[in-house]
Design a protein around this motif. Structure first.
Motif, PDB file in Angstrom:
ATOM      1  N   ALA C 236       0.817  -1.152  -0.210  1.00 48.41           N
ATOM      2  CA  ALA C 236      -0.005   0.050   0.015  1.00 48.41           C
ATOM      3  C   ALA C 236       0.799   1.076   0.083  1.00 48.41           C
ATOM      4  O   ALA C 236       0.524   2.227  -0.600  1.00 48.41           O
ATOM      5  CB  ALA C 236      -0.960   0.018   1.049  1.00 48.41           C
ATOM      6  N   ASP C 237       2.004   1.080   0.686  1.00 50.31           N
ATOM      7  CA  ASP C 237       2.839   2.529   0.835  1.00 50.31           C
ATOM      8  C   ASP C 237       3.196   2.970  -0.669  1.00 50.31           C
ATOM      9  O   ASP C 237       3.184   4.019  -0.912  1.00 50.31           O
ATOM     10  CB  ASP C 237       4.323   1.962   1.292  1.00 50.31           C
ATOM     11  N   LYS C 238       3.306   2.166  -1.725  1.00 49.33           N
ATOM     12  CA  LYS C 238       3.967   2.373  -3.037  1.00 49.33           C
ATOM     13  C   LYS C 238       2.335   2.536  -3.842  1.00 49.33           C
ATOM     14  O   LYS C 238       2.473   3.531  -4.781  1.00 49.33           O
ATOM     15  CB  LYS C 238       4.638   1.372  -3.713  1.00 49.33           C
ATOM     16  N   CYS C 239       1.526   1.897  -3.601  1.00 52.07           N
ATOM     17  CA  CYS C 239       0.416   1.844  -4.625  1.00 52.07           C
ATOM     18  C   CYS C 239      -0.237   3.210  -4.546  1.00 52.07           C
ATOM     19  O   CYS C 239      -0.495   3.823  -3.482  1.00 52.07           O
ATOM     20  CB  CYS C 239      -0.701   0.876  -3.941  1.00 52.07           C
ATOM     21  N   VAL C 240      -0.741   3.652  -5.678  1.00 50.97           N
ATOM     22  CA  VAL C 240      -1.093   5.122  -5.987  1.00 50.97           C
ATOM     23  C   VAL C 240      -2.774   4.807  -6.080  1.00 50.97           C
ATOM     24  O   VAL C 240      -3.399   5.917  -6.307  1.00 50.97           O
ATOM     25  CB  VAL C 240      -0.262   5.680  -7.268  1.00 50.97           C
ATOM     26  N   GLY C 241      -3.326   3.661  -6.035  1.00 45.17           N
ATOM     27  CA  GLY C 241      -4.701   3.726  -6.064  1.00 45.17           C
ATOM     28  C   GLY C 241      -5.329   3.810  -7.629  1.00 45.17           C
ATOM     29  O   GLY C 241      -6.381   4.177  -7.627  1.00 45.17           O
ATOM     30  N   CYS C 242      -4.503   3.491  -8.505  1.00 42.67           N
ATOM     31  CA  CYS C 242      -5.154   3.546  -9.757  1.00 42.67           C
ATOM     32  C   CYS C 242      -5.890   2.402 -10.175  1.00 42.67           C
ATOM     33  O   CYS C 242      -5.975   1.495  -9.326  1.00 42.67           O
ATOM     34  CB  CYS C 242      -4.220   4.001 -10.961  1.00 42.67           C
ATOM     35  N   GLY C 243      -6.550   2.373 -11.341  1.00 42.03           N
ATOM     36  CA  GLY C 243      -7.150   1.058 -11.844  1.00 42.03           C
ATOM     37  C   GLY C 243      -6.500   0.210 -12.809  1.00 42.03           C
ATOM     38  O   GLY C 243      -7.122  -0.653 -13.280  1.00 42.03           O
ATOM     39  N   ALA C 244      -5.284   0.427 -13.114  1.00 38.35           N
ATOM     40  CA  ALA C 244      -4.582  -0.069 -14.085  1.00 38.35           C
ATOM     41  C   ALA C 244      -4.527  -1.608 -13.977  1.00 38.35           C
ATOM     42  O   ALA C 244      -4.963  -2.456 -15.109  1.00 38.35           O
ATOM     43  CB  ALA C 244      -3.274   0.579 -14.282  1.00 38.35           C
ATOM     44  N   PHE C 277     -10.309   1.790  -6.341  1.00 38.30           N
ATOM     45  CA  PHE C 277     -10.715   3.179  -6.178  1.00 38.30           C
ATOM     46  C   PHE C 277     -11.292   3.416  -4.860  1.00 38.30           C
ATOM     47  O   PHE C 277     -12.062   2.585  -4.320  1.00 38.30           O
ATOM     48  CB  PHE C 277     -11.578   3.704  -7.341  1.00 38.30           C
ATOM     49  N   PRO C 328       2.291   1.165 -12.226  1.00 41.92           N
ATOM     50  CA  PRO C 328       3.157   2.332 -12.611  1.00 41.92           C
ATOM     51  C   PRO C 328       4.213   2.299 -11.448  1.00 41.92           C
ATOM     52  O   PRO C 328       5.305   2.845 -11.587  1.00 41.92           O
ATOM     53  CB  PRO C 328       2.398   3.598 -12.580  1.00 41.92           C
ATOM     54  N   VAL C 329       4.136   1.873 -10.437  1.00 41.85           N
ATOM     55  CA  VAL C 329       5.102   1.793  -9.412  1.00 41.85           C
ATOM     56  C   VAL C 329       5.727   0.243  -9.233  1.00 41.85           C
ATOM     57  O   VAL C 329       6.349   0.246  -8.249  1.00 41.85           O
ATOM     58  CB  VAL C 329       4.607   2.069  -7.916  1.00 41.85           C
ATOM     59  N   ASN C 330       5.478  -0.504 -10.137  1.00 42.98           N
ATOM     60  CA  ASN C 330       6.155  -1.783  -9.952  1.00 42.98           C
ATOM     61  C   ASN C 330       5.776  -2.573  -8.783  1.00 42.98           C
ATOM     62  O   ASN C 330       6.721  -3.311  -8.036  1.00 42.98           O
ATOM     63  CB  ASN C 330       7.760  -1.417 -10.149  1.00 42.98           C
ATOM     64  N   ASN C 332       4.436  -5.774  -7.585  1.00 46.46           N
ATOM     65  CA  ASN C 332       4.575  -7.396  -8.282  1.00 46.46           C
ATOM     66  C   ASN C 332       3.632  -8.350  -7.825  1.00 46.46           C
ATOM     67  O   ASN C 332       4.152  -8.683  -6.735  1.00 46.46           O
ATOM     68  CB  ASN C 332       5.983  -7.497  -8.515  1.00 46.46           C
TER      69      ASN C 332
END
Lengths: 317, 165, 359
Positions: C236-244, C277, C328-330, C332
């Protein structure tokens, strides 16, 4: 001392002396050509930090959620502009952020490197001057010209060197002069309206409204984004092309005078929508009409939040 | 119009539908004066009264185009005369940006227009509306931002007839 | 079971005749991005090297926006009408991991006692032509072989297309529906023994690469005790919360329902949505039970490998690897699954919810 070693020492020191709670930087990700954001709060872990041509994320994006904490952030020249923008808009305090500025000549485009290695897996990537040496898992070695491997947007960068760094990581790099207006913007401006519409339709037709562009953008920090409003319901998240256009047009308007051209949105988009063109157009207009460029001076407010009595209105009847 | 665009019937009877956002203190009063003075002008405009031109959110204009209006006019007080002092200054900057962006994306120049009309400028209001209507006549029906998800297929319309309709 | 053999020209001719009768979805290139979309022109067909287009075939069976019904509002009445029935369509060239992903959607939308008739009606008129891929090795992030799926797996396909080294294609006819589809194209030559033997060799080689090393039972068991795990914070730290990840995922199927009205007529539609989201879980009251990225990151993995697997018997992931390629933030998924596998077994009582309703 290499830039990376400097970075790790400074980070460890900042954390060890308690000057910051967390260092937001990059670490190696999955593969030699991938870097990923890292949040280091233990000085002993500072060694995971890296900085090279793979560090493409705009880490200023994380500052908003870390507001109130003392943060050190690794920023390239473009990312630093986002930090300045956040400070100017009162979203973070200058005293709460330590800017670790990293001069940068461009970050690499994975599509370009994949094309170069013909899909071969890269085990190690070493930058030697203007050349990128890629050692594949097969043992083969491929050389690439960095100028050809970097993201197209990086080729037009006019802020390769950070200007507000508290600590400069690495040597300053050459800053060639760049055209005032992006050639792509000029090209599209010269098209007849029908052709411009065709291009816009085509680009918007690719978008699946995943909002990756919005999510990686440091300037898009609203807790209540207009896309999520249900009262009023500004926007429908449907596949109707007009709804996709509504999203992009509105986001572009919200970013006018605030977008720094870092390219994070372009790189994040999974379907290659040409976001760069439209953001470049607006940055151009802002420079032209309001003589302003976002993220350079923390004292100057963004143009749409202020006005001049003598603003031009020759387009108004 | 490009080859790929849907052919909207521009019949001889087609009359543009134009939405006008008029600020209450100046432009709306100016429109009122035009009416009271019996000044003739095209009847294509539907007025939406707003407190100030600065209240006009660009999303209103986009939504109007989605709904299928053929043109949008936004009119406010002359700079310096805003009832709220600075609303129209902010609007001026916003509209400059919006106009350039829309045209860059391929929305025809002249679909969305702006004016400063004061409460005493009844004739000017009539002139502006005449100008805008003529321009929209030339441009033809608006098709580019129209939202077709709202269309009900003709095969379904019959099933939706109610006794009241 | 029949086998046909086609060269490039007859494949094009087959597609052209299908396109004249039905909507054909196939892998195409859009400005360098491989997507699975309506084939408007035969020249647009572009099978990606590994058979997996960036945008999944999902949108052909679960459109990004789907009308549930139309309505008209009267003064005191409301009238509703169903949308026109789904038109027959062909999904041409679906990688085996994407075919198995459609099975997940079938399971969810077909679940008794309230199956989704709209989905099922479209599904019934959809013919699936699988695509075999014979590459020796797949990129690291594609892990369908670790999930037990081979790149020549013809399960659940109506027809299966295998490209051969000599630039011909063998088309296996596997179901009645597949047979009927071929009848639209007229006579096609049968595959010769050599071609069939080659298909057999490729299938065998592909099956040998299947490792099944991702043990979904172990994952499910570990996850049942990981609700409070610290692992989620790391993601969660890295996750930007997009829906890709979710939108490109061939199995993710969450949706939002909205009314779209103009004047007195409108439609109720189902749009793609994602647990990533924030407003996905927002209630009409304004309360949002899940406001942290931490909770959202956890939800996605749990849904795929714990709740989904436990309730439906199939994991909600077929190892296509799109999420890994597009993040986008890798972040995995494979790294996460590894972390889950290595975590401590769940303790007796750790308060984790046993059903999604308890979340």
């Amino acid at each position: 001392m290499s830039a990376e070693t400097t970075l790790r020492e400074i980070a460890a020191d900042l954390l060890g002396t308690g000057k910051v709670d967390v260092v937001v930087g990059y670490r190696r990700g999955d593969g030699a050509l991938v870097a990923t954001p890292a949040f280091v709060s233990d000085p002993a872990e500072a060694d995971v930090l890296v900085f090279d041509v793979t560090c493409e994320n705009n880490l200023a994006n994380y500052l908003h959620r870390l507001e109130g904490r003392k943060v050190a952030v690794v920023v390239k020249g473009c990312d630093e502009r986002s930090v300045i923008g956040l400070i100017q808009e009162g979203q973070i305090a200058r005293d709460d952020v330590v800017i670790l500025g990293t001069p940068c000549s461009g970050v690499i485009d994975p599509e370009a490197t994949t094309a170069l290695t013909k899909g071969g897996e890269v085990a190690e990537a070493v930058q030697e001057g203007a050349t990128l040496v890629l050692r594949l898992s097969s043992g083969e070695e491929v050389l690439g010209d960095l100028c050809e491997l970097i993201h197209p947007g990086c080729r037009e960068c006019s802020v390769r060197n950070p200007r507000h760094a508290d600590h400069l990581i690495g040597d300053l790099v050459d800053q060639p002069s760049m055209p005032d207006v992006s050639p792509d913007v000029t090209r599209v401006e010269a098209m007849p309206t029908g052709k411009r519409w065709e291009y816009f339709q085509r680009e918007m037709g690719k978008c699946i409204l995943c909002f990756a562009c919005r999510s990686v953008c440091p300037a898009c920090y609203c807790n209540a984004c207009f896309t999520d409003s249900s009262q009023p319901k500004w926007m429908s998240k449907s596949s109707d092309p007009s709804d996709t256009m509504f999203f992009h047009l509105t986001r572009l308007l919200h970013l006018t005078g605030r977008c720094t051209g870092c390219g994070a949105c372009v790189r994040a988009c999974p379907v290659n929508v040409d976001l760069r063109l439209y953001n470049d157009k607006l940055r151009n207009d802002v420079k032209d009409v309001f003589e302003f460029e976002a993220g350079l001076d923390p004292e100057i407010p963004a143009p749409l939040s202020c006005f001049r009595l003598d603003d031009k209105d020759d387009f108004i009847k | 119009m490009t080859a790929s665009e849907p052919q909207v019937a521009e019949t001889p009877e087609w009359e543009p539908k134009i939405v006008a956002f008029l600020c209450n203190w100046c432009s709306y009063a100016g429109a009122d004066l035009a009416g009271v003075s019996r000044i003739q002008y095209p009847a294509n405009v539907r007025v939406i009264r707003v407190p100030c031109s600065g209240r006009v959110n660009p999303m209103f204009i986009l939504r109007a185009l989605q709904q299928g209006v053929d043109g949008v006019l936004v009119s406010g007080c002359h700079p310096g005369d805003c009832h709220y002092l600075t609303g129209n200054y902010h609007a001026r900057r916003r509209f400059a940006v919006l106009k350039r962006l829309l045209e860059f994306c391929g929305i025809e120049e002249g679909r969305v227009q702006f004016s400063w009309v004061s409460a005493s400028e009844g004739q000017k209001f009539a002139d502006v509306v005449t100008d805008v209507t003529e321009k929209i006549h030339q441009l033809g029906p608006a098709t580019r931002l129209v939202k077709h998800l709202w269309d009900v297929p003709s095969s379904v319309l019959a099933a939706l007839e109610t006794d009241e309709s | 079971m029949e086998h046909k053999q086609l060269d490039k020209a007859s494949l094009a001719a087959l597609l052209t005749s299908l396109m004249a009768e039905q909507t054909v979805f196939a892998p195409v290139l859009r400005d360098g991005v491989s997507t699975f979309d309506v084939l408007a022109d035969i020249g647009d067909l572009a099978f990606p090297a590994d058979g997996i287009p960036r945008v999944a075939p999902k949108q052909a069976v679960m459109p990004r926006t789907e009308v549930l019904f139309y309505y008209r509002l009267g003064k005191n009445t409301e009238k509703m009408a169903p949308p026109p029935p789904a038109e027959p369509q062909v999904l041409f060239g679906v990688h085996p991991c994407d075919v198995q992903a459609i099975k997940v959607l079938d399971a969810v939308f077909g679940a008794e006692p309230h199956p989704d008739e709209l989905y099922l009606a479209r599904r019934r008129v959809t013919t699936v032509v699988g695509l075999g891929v014979s590459q020796e090795s797949v990129p690291q992030h594609r892990f369908f072989e670790k999930m037990g799926i081979s790149s020549m797996d013809a399960r659940d396909c109506d027809l299966f297309l295998t490209p051969l080294a000599d630039e011909t294609y063998v088309l296996e006819v596997l179901t009645e529906q597949g047979q009927q589809l071929l009848e639209l194209a007229g006579e096609l030559p049968c595959a010769d023994a050599v071609a069939l033997a080659n298909v057999g060799k490729l299938r065998k080689a592909a099956e040998e690469r299947v490792t099944r090393e991702i043990d979904v039972d172990v994952l499910q068991e570990k996850l049942s005790g990981m609700f409070e795990s610290e692992m989620w914070a790391g993601i969660a730290d890295k996750c930007v919360g997009c829906g890709a990840c979710a939108y490109l995922c061939p199995t993710c199927h969450c949706f939002d329902i909205q009314d779209e009205r103009r004047g007195d007529t409108g439609s109720r539609v189902r749009n793609w949505d994602t647990c990533q989201f924030e407003e996905f879980t927002k209630h009409a009251s304004g309360h949002n039970p899940r406001t942290s990225q931490h909770g959202r990151a956890r939800q996605r993995i749990m849904h795929k490998f714990e709740y989904g697997y436990r309730n439906f018997g199939i994991p909600f992931c077929t190892g296509c690897g799109r999420c890994i390629g597009v993040c986008p933030v890798n972040n995995n998924l494979l790294t996460m699954l590894d972390g889950i596998r290595k975590s401590d077994p769940p303790s007796e009582s750790d308060g984790s919810p046993t059903s999604p309703d308890e979340l």
